[in-house]
Each structure stands twice: as structure tokens, then as C-alpha cells.
Design a protein around this motif. Sequence first.
Motif, short mmCIF file in Angstrom:
data_model
loop_
_atom_site.label_atom_id
_atom_site.label_comp_id
_atom_site.label_asym_id
_atom_site.label_seq_id
_atom_site.Cartn_x
_atom_site.Cartn_y
_atom_site.Cartn_z
N ASP A 50 138.64 23.09 110.01
CA ASP A 50 138.46 21.76 109.44
C ASP A 50 136.98 21.37 109.53
N TRP A 51 136.47 20.85 108.42
CA TRP A 51 135.02 20.57 108.36
C TRP A 51 134.60 19.45 109.32
N VAL A 52 135.49 18.52 109.63
CA VAL A 52 135.12 17.47 110.58
C VAL A 52 135.38 17.94 112.01
N GLN A 53 136.61 18.38 112.26
CA GLN A 53 136.99 18.68 113.64
C GLN A 53 136.36 19.95 114.18
N ASP A 54 136.15 20.94 113.32
CA ASP A 54 135.70 22.23 113.81
C ASP A 54 134.23 22.54 113.57
N LEU A 55 133.65 22.01 112.49
CA LEU A 55 132.31 22.45 112.12
C LEU A 55 131.21 21.44 112.45
N GLN A 56 131.59 20.19 112.61
CA GLN A 56 130.56 19.17 112.87
C GLN A 56 130.50 18.81 114.35
N ASP A 57 129.28 18.58 114.83
CA ASP A 57 129.12 18.04 116.17
C ASP A 57 129.74 16.64 116.18
N PRO A 58 130.55 16.33 117.21
CA PRO A 58 131.23 15.03 117.19
C PRO A 58 130.30 13.84 117.39
N VAL A 59 129.10 14.07 117.91
CA VAL A 59 128.21 12.95 118.22
C VAL A 59 126.99 12.94 117.29
N ILE A 60 126.20 14.00 117.37
CA ILE A 60 124.97 14.07 116.57
C ILE A 60 125.32 14.45 115.14
N ARG A 61 124.51 13.98 114.16
CA ARG A 61 124.76 14.42 112.80
C ARG A 61 124.19 15.83 112.63
N ASP A 62 125.00 16.80 112.98
CA ASP A 62 124.58 18.20 112.88
C ASP A 62 125.82 19.08 112.98
N TYR A 63 125.61 20.38 112.86
CA TYR A 63 126.72 21.31 112.98
C TYR A 63 126.90 21.72 114.43
N GLN A 68 129.47 26.85 120.61
CA GLN A 68 130.71 26.33 120.02
C GLN A 68 131.18 27.21 118.87
N PHE A 69 130.22 27.75 118.12
CA PHE A 69 130.58 28.64 117.01
C PHE A 69 131.19 29.94 117.56
N GLU A 70 130.61 30.44 118.64
CA GLU A 70 131.17 31.66 119.25
C GLU A 70 132.61 31.43 119.70
N GLU A 71 132.87 30.26 120.26
CA GLU A 71 134.22 29.94 120.73
C GLU A 71 135.17 29.79 119.54
N LEU A 72 134.68 29.08 118.49
CA LEU A 72 135.49 28.88 117.28
C LEU A 72 135.97 30.23 116.73
N CYS A 73 135.04 31.19 116.65
CA CYS A 73 135.38 32.50 116.09
C CYS A 73 136.27 33.29 117.05
N LEU A 105 125.31 29.65 110.50
CA LEU A 105 125.44 29.96 111.92
C LEU A 105 125.41 31.47 112.17
N GLY A 106 125.14 32.23 111.13
CA GLY A 106 124.80 33.64 111.31
C GLY A 106 125.92 34.64 111.08
N HIS A 107 127.09 34.21 110.54
CA HIS A 107 128.13 35.21 110.28
C HIS A 107 127.81 35.96 108.99
N GLU A 108 127.88 37.28 109.05
CA GLU A 108 127.38 38.07 107.93
C GLU A 108 128.40 38.23 106.80
N ARG A 109 129.63 38.64 107.15
CA ARG A 109 130.58 39.04 106.11
C ARG A 109 131.51 37.88 105.76
N CYS A 110 131.15 37.16 104.69
CA CYS A 110 131.94 36.02 104.22
C CYS A 110 132.28 36.21 102.75
N ALA A 111 133.42 35.70 102.34
CA ALA A 111 133.80 35.74 100.93
C ALA A 111 134.61 34.50 100.58
N ILE A 112 134.73 34.26 99.28
CA ILE A 112 135.53 33.14 98.78
C ILE A 112 136.68 33.73 97.95
#
Lengths: 291, 149
Positions: A50-63, A68-73, A105-112
Amino acid sequence: MATYAHPEVLVSTDWVAAHLKDTEHVRIVESDEDVLLYETGHIPNAVKIDWVQDLQDPVIRDYISREQFEELCAARGIANDTLVVFYGDKHNWWACYAFWVFKLLGHERCAIMDGGRQKWIAEGRPLTREVPSFPRTVYRARKPDRSIRTFWKEVMAHVQAGKPLIDVRTPAEYRGELVHMPDYPQEGALRAGHIPGARNVPWSMAVREDGTFKSREELERIYLQDKGLKPDDEVITYCRIGERSSHTWFVLKYLLGFKNVKNYDGSWTEWGNLVGVPIERGDPETKVSDG
Amino acid sequence: MRKLDTLLELFQEADPEERLELLLDFVDRLPPLPLEYVPLRDAGLGMVHECQSPVFFLPEVQEGQVRIYADVPREAPIPRAFVALLVEAFNGEPPEAVLEAPEDLLNRLGIAPLLGMQRLRGLTGIYQKLRREIGAKVGLSINPSSNSA
């Protein structure tokens, strides 16, 4: 028909259907605007981001941070070499946003998955409410890829250098008649208009009715012939909060092969609130300030 | 105790993940729109303009009881769940139940942090429409102090 510049970043619904069980190498990720849509039914073996819950920092306007990204993956069984295939609602608008954040955030292999949720459902393919779980991985995030993100001071220099910007919002927002998308009044700004010199190409111009991307020829007609962009141009895309523009960023970079495209995620909610920055209003054809 | 208080308790005792599950239950619980309201919906009346999805939401007062007639597409589960929750909380209750309900209901339910700032507006629009229209139907203002401003 000419193929896209980087056809490997686009997979079909057929491809996904054939790789549903290949969970060791492929992770299907659903990213939607509606936070509950995944729960109502999703592609078998797909996980949710989820773009709000998972990708955005809850406090600062940033990702989220690197940790946190390592944990998410890791928690979703995504390893450094996993191919992550994004799909979602609204013509893959949010899928492209999640794709951009993963690249950032540096993940190499992505597709849509071309056509997104809409096409998968239209083809009568299966959905499930079963949430899969995969063995945890150890994920080591690479350095963030700053080459695809830009900040307002760099945008200012870009404007002063006369380099191209693409404003992907609706024409009414671009002209300065609205400070937000119709129906999204919370994401407002104190001033309406666009960044000086920006050309307006609403993001949805890049997709067909069925949710798939238009052909390379059609896209070239829009961005190259009509708007005069060149694949070697340094281009900045922006919208209101940086999500619609990640869709156009994807189109320019991967489908048309532009070498240097950046997404300005601060976008209009930042520029339209900055004190003293230059703003233009009105149609590009009627403007007199273009120099 | 009002029906809304029971629901508030349920949501407040749940953690964020459980709140999503509670909402998912509500997605499936929205009663179908009675046939006689379909022409109204199709004519674009009773729509909530703050919502990006086509949300039909028509609150009425019949024989002293609140009746909500609503239709929300399944592709918009969050507004659909919230509308179903309002139906469950207020259908059959006296109008006072709506007028006395907390103004910051979305915060009290703990839904607001799940959505983020960007997605709250539509739901707020639905809730304000309920309060405004029920207030108008019984001749009460939900915000009496604004009359003197």
C-alpha cells in the motif's frame, strides 16, 4: 509494429497466469488506490503493498528508509534477485508508483503487468481472498537511485535552463482553474497553475480503454511529434503528489527509451505552496511568457 | 446504548489489521439498493461529489426513523464498507442518533490512519452529507453556533 524500448519491464496477463506458481523467482505485487481492494480479491499468490501504509514515512514527507525497505521486502519473501511484478487499479497508476519507489530504493528487477487489475478481471481470470505467505528472505538494499528523483531546487535550475517538463495533471489543473484534481480536494495547494514552461500531457493519454499501454507508435506521436520531446532530453515529470507522474515517467523511460527522466514527487503540492517561486497559468498556446 | 456505540467499541478494540478485516466484512454487508431507487441513482441524483467513485447515498427520515439508501461499486471497497457501516449504525435509529454522533467519526473508528490524508476526503463527504441531510429533514442544524457567525 515497433516494440517498446525496454520490453522486459512489461509482462502480459498471460505471462503472469503462467508464472503464478513460480514464487521462488517472481513476486506478484498488487498496489491500489483503495486500501481494501486487495482484500476483496486479488491474483493468486499476489502480495499487497500500500502506497500510504507501506511506502511512505508516517511522519516526514518522504519514502521509507533503507532499513524499512529491507524489512518490507524480507517479510514478503522478496530477495535481491526476485522479479517483482506490479499491477493495480486505475490503469496501473499506483502500480507504476510502487514500481518507481522500488527502483528509487534500489530494487533492480521490476516489471508491470500490462492492463493491470482491470484486464485480469475482464479476462475472467481467478481472484482469491487467500493471503499467501512466503519464507522470509535476507534483503540487502542497494544504494537509492537518485537519478530518477528530483527536488524543487533542481527543478528550478531545470526551468531556468529551459529544459522540458511534463505536467501530467488534468488540463484544468494545468491552466490554474483548479488547485487539485476534481474529487481530491484534500491535496490542495495555495496557488494554482503550472511550473513555467511545462507542457501538459495528462497521464491517461498513455493508456487504452482496456488499461494497457498504447503502442510505441501512438506514444511517439503524443510525446515526440505533438509535444516535441526528444529521447535525449532531460525530462522532469510531475503531477500533484508524484504518483500520476510516475506513470508517465515509466512510459518515457521504459516504453520510449528516454535516457534521463526524473519524477518530481514534491510536485504541485510542494511547488504551489512554495513562497516566491514563479508560476504560469493558462493554455500553453495563449501564454506570452514562453521565451 | 446506540448501535453506533457498539460499532465504535468494536473498532476501537481492534488493531489496525483487524480494522481492515472488519471493514472487509462490511463490504459484503451493504444491502442491495431497492428497485424504486435505481432510477434516482441512474439519473445521477444523490451522488456524493467528494467521492471519486460513483457513490449513491440518500438518507431519509421515515416515521421518525433514519433510512439510508445507498449503492457503492465493489471496485471501491473502502467507501462501500463505510457506507455499510453507516447503514448498520443508523438505520432504524431516531434522527438524534445521527445528529449526536461524533463529528470526527473516522478518527474515532481508527480508520483515518489506515487511509492517510489523501484518501479521507471522500468518506468525510459521505458522513457530512448524512449529517447535513438528516439535520435538514428534522429542521435541526448540526452546527447551531454557525448561525450566529
